[in-house]
Design an enzyme around this catalytic site. Structure first.
Site, PDB file in Angstrom:
ATOM      1  N   GLU A 253      -2.324   9.938   1.598  1.00 52.87           N
ATOM      2  CA  GLU A 253      -2.846  10.268   2.912  1.00 52.87           C
ATOM      3  C   GLU A 253      -3.023  11.773   2.894  1.00 52.87           C
ATOM      4  OE1 GLU A 253      -2.139  11.799   6.294  1.00 52.87           O
ATOM      5  OE2 GLU A 253      -0.704  10.219   6.844  1.00 52.87           O
ATOM      6  N   CYS A 290      -0.993  15.172  10.662  1.00 54.66           N
ATOM      7  CA  CYS A 290      -2.189  14.629  10.000  1.00 54.66           C
ATOM      8  C   CYS A 290      -3.239  14.274  11.041  1.00 54.66           C
ATOM      9  CB  CYS A 290      -1.863  13.363   9.229  1.00 54.66           C
ATOM     10  SG  CYS A 290      -0.239  13.323   8.514  1.00 54.66           S
TER      11      CYS A 290
END
Lengths: 510, 510
Positions: A253, A290
């Site tokens: 990720e 994120c």
């Protein structure tokens, strides 16, 4: 290597940049080898533990983490610079995640059992008895993330999902929080011992630099990799995994700017309120999420000036927060300097000045669609509390810009009733770009739930077919196996006649 | 390019090596570009077609294939050298596969709908409304396979699964059967037109060489690749896909020797019958199956001589069959020559001699476990009717050899009642090695069914998390998207309140 002989390293206090006692042994490549050997030896026994035993292990990890008490939170706060309140919440999320995966293991849906009974009399050919279940991939390497020292690190999402799937885990602790990492690793080991799990079900290596991680991903016994971090780091692991004799999946990720579209009616009706709320999401945790909203797309018109003014005002009052590491701070300074130095970009506002050592200044920039068209790199991630507002002439221009952004973890649309109909054309674009599409919320804050997707097309992740948050994450560590005409004794228990648990029979729920 | 100006190519009659009329236009890289552009333009419309419309399209493809009548079978027989009876069955399988995916689309389980209702009053934070569904990846490139000119080619498994998932498809037809390919492509186009599918839902390019396939996989609008063929070919596509700016999944089904373990009691009780049946599976379709039994592991003892003698006798009477292409024939000749020339390997038997032009001779070899230990390459695939029997001293040695073989599509165990208990220790190994574990059957013959897995660890496939046969194959072309707090109008229909269809609510079937 005996721990007494090991080289050692220390954590760094995020708020001061100073080392923290005590020091920790630096693992060696031989330690990686030993952890992978132990994980492999544990695999067959661990993957056939029954649901109750495996669930109890996951729950015990949570209990052991709670038993570490405030010492864990204090240590994590010093190493990460994140506030105690946030870390308390993150600990709850970590423990809740383990409990949720225990429930997933017990429910049994994750096995995806399918049974197609034999048809001995079928013409022209009989059909064999076919039974399918998901099996775990094998030992999984998990890389701790710096920005979630608990929920996405040693006992974080990937560890919980892999253990739930029946995969032994070898964690490479993040060197930004060695103390937190060591405490949590100890909790997992204690839980494994207490619940009678096979030795090697959990392995752990730690240390600065890339050698350990490289050795781990290259080890032929590792079957999959989970990673949360930078694009450069994730892509390096992907390359290592692809170059192996037997390539393996890497779930990295990596990077996302999480575009937020502000629709005209919402902007006109509540531009100022949206601007204030936007800065709240932008600056949370020093923007080190994120899912931080790093790109805002809005049509020039009623409310946009109010949106910008309110955002500027909110940002101006924002006190600097420490960043996680010196490396992240340097990358943030570089990324924001590039935006500030771009002739097509105007700095709208900045937060209060940081100390230049351990904290940075939140920054907000504005540009127009033409600038983004001629320089798409403007929409790339600057990790931290920096965002870029892109003014678009109309919805056509906005849709065109949206269609050029890279793959994202999230895409958000802020809208009022009057915006619903014009927003319909944007949904397919948002859906193609992101793993999660939100309306009238902010992308920071990722619920751990069955329907959550924290994933998305490249480069948000290296594999957009998966999620790293929520119960669906267990699927990333599984593969299907079909058993044809196996005698009862050789069939896995959940595939035997009369076994309990959810299943499809001839493709239909039974 | 206007078809009249195109370069042209012809099919080759497998049985004679001679070209067949008519010739077909060779597609250009510009044709690839046009097909990808059309597929992309069709994507948003096609992926939102309702289940009934999409199912009708899949069924119409089957009808149009049937409407081609015997001309299709005759052409496929000439181009492939496969017998008409086999191709008649393969056509049934192809049409049945399309019908089965139509049913999958109607059933709706493939959407994997999950709904976690909002909890506005939850403390300390409310939960948003979260809804998840699977969405198609985007336009898919499908490479036809030479060994299944119907079931794994132009309208084969990957095409059916991708279209069912909502992905437009661009097929690169296999140059070994251009006529079959052109006829089936026409059937798909006719079905698309008849059922009102958007232009571009199906694209097709054809021609010899690698340039078209390379351009197709490199095209940034292609989102995934399905391939069945050689290891070299599959790995080349994987490398191309990984080197793109945006890497994409490649589902390459590549190579497998499909180990067959003969357990001692079964061997003692019915060694001769097993030997005869083994050769039946080995020589079917000139051995040109991905699931051909290319490796037999047996313990030296009662029945092994009878097994070998019966196999040798059956093989000795086997008439040569044409092979699919000159390239496959050359690779088979090379692979079997290497085995024959290996000092540690003995040729047990061979079939009747081929003509050396278009057909080859089935061959059976024997070696021992020590030879395989010192030269693991002995267990690599030789595509065609060649197999290697490995004599093992005992079950320990057999298990150790089994543990060293590469990833496989299938692994088979032949056993009697008395073998059940000793065979238990082998099941975890078989399961780690293969996508399908069979007892007392032969791996050739792959049922198209919900519980089938035709996949397996590398190098059997490039992605062992998937299957290319059976309804689970639809998953390879999907990714999850979460919708958070979306107003009704913007929600996909199947996620709205009160929508029909299977779903998990808070993780539980509802």
């Amino acid at each position: 290597m005996a721990e007494a002989d090991a080289q050692r390293f220390r954590g760094i206090e995020a708020a001061t940049g100073q080392p923290i006692e005590p020091d920790y042994p630096i693992s060696t490549v031989a330690d990686v080898d030993a952890a992978c050997a132990a994980a492999t030896a544990a695999f067959d026994a661990y993957r056939e533990t029954d649901a109750e035993a495996r669930a109890a292990f996951l729950e015990a990890i949570g209990e052991e983490i709670m038993a570490l008490g405030d010492a864990l939170l204090d240590r994590a706060a010093r190493e990460s610079g994140l506030p105690l309140a946030r870390l308390t919440g993150e600990r709850g999320r970590t423990v809740g995640q383990l409990k949720l995966f225990a429930q997933v293991v017990r429910d049994g849906l994750w096995r995806q059992v399918r049974i197609d009974p034999a048809m001995p009399d079928r013409q022209p050919l009989p059909r064999a008895d076919l039974r399918m279940r998901m099996v775990p991939l094998g030992p999984v390497a998990v890389f701790g993330a710096s920005n979630f020292p608990l929920a996405f690190s040693t006992a974080g999402g990937d560890t919980a999902a892999a253990l739930a799937a029946g995969c032994p885990v070898v964690v490479k602790g993040h060197p930004a929080h060695p103390g937190t990492d060591a405490m949590v690793a100890g909790a997992i080991r204690a839980a494994a011992q207490r619940t009678g799990m096979p030795d090697g079900v959990f392995g752990h290596v730690a240390g600065p630099g890339n050698a350990l991680g490289t050795a781990l991903v290259q080890d032929p016994r590792i079957a999959a990799v989970g990673f949360t971090g930078s694009r450069a780091g994730g892509l390096a692991l992907v390359r290592l995994a692809q170059a192996r004799d037997v390539p393996i999946p890497v779930y990295a990720e990596m990077s996302s700017v999480n575009p937020v579209v502000v629709m005209p009616a919402a902007l006109a009706a509540r531009g100022a309120a949206l601007g204030t709320a936007f800065v709240g999401s932008l600056t949370m945790g020093a923007g080190q999420f994120c899912t931080n909203p790093g790109l805002v797309l809005a049509v020039e018109g009623d409310g946009i000036d109010a949106f910008e003014a309110a955002a500027a005002e909110a940002l101006g009052g924002h006190a600097p927060q420490p960043m996680l590491t010196g490396g992240i701070r340097a990358a943030y300074a570089e990324g924001t300097a590039a935006l500030a130095g771009n002739a097509a970009v105007r700095e709208l506002a900045c937060g209060q000045a940081g100390d230049g050592v351990a904290s940075e200044t939140a920054r907000l920039f504005v540009t127009d669609a033409a600038a983004v068209r001629s320089d798409p790199a403007l929409t790339e991630e600057v990790f931290g509390a920096s965002s870029l507002i892109v003014r678009c002439r109309d919805l056509d221009e906005l849709a065109a810009i949206l269609d050029t952004v890279e793959g994202q973890l999230t895409a958000t649309i802020l809208l009022d009733e009057a915006d619903h109909e014009p927003a319909r054309r944007l949904v397919p674009i948002l859906e193609r770009k992101a793993g999660r599409v939100l309306a009238n919320g902010w992308p920071t804050g990722v619920e751990v739930a069955p329907a959550m997707v924290h994933g998305g097309p490249f480069p948000a992740t290296s594999d957009g077919r998966s999620t790293s948050v929520g119960t669906l994450a267990i699927d990333r560590f599984l593969r299907p196996v079909c058993y044809q005409d196996l005698p009862e004794l050789l069939l896995p228990p959940e595939l035997r006649d009369g076994a309990a648990g959810p299943r499809l029979v001839d493709g239909k729920p039974a």
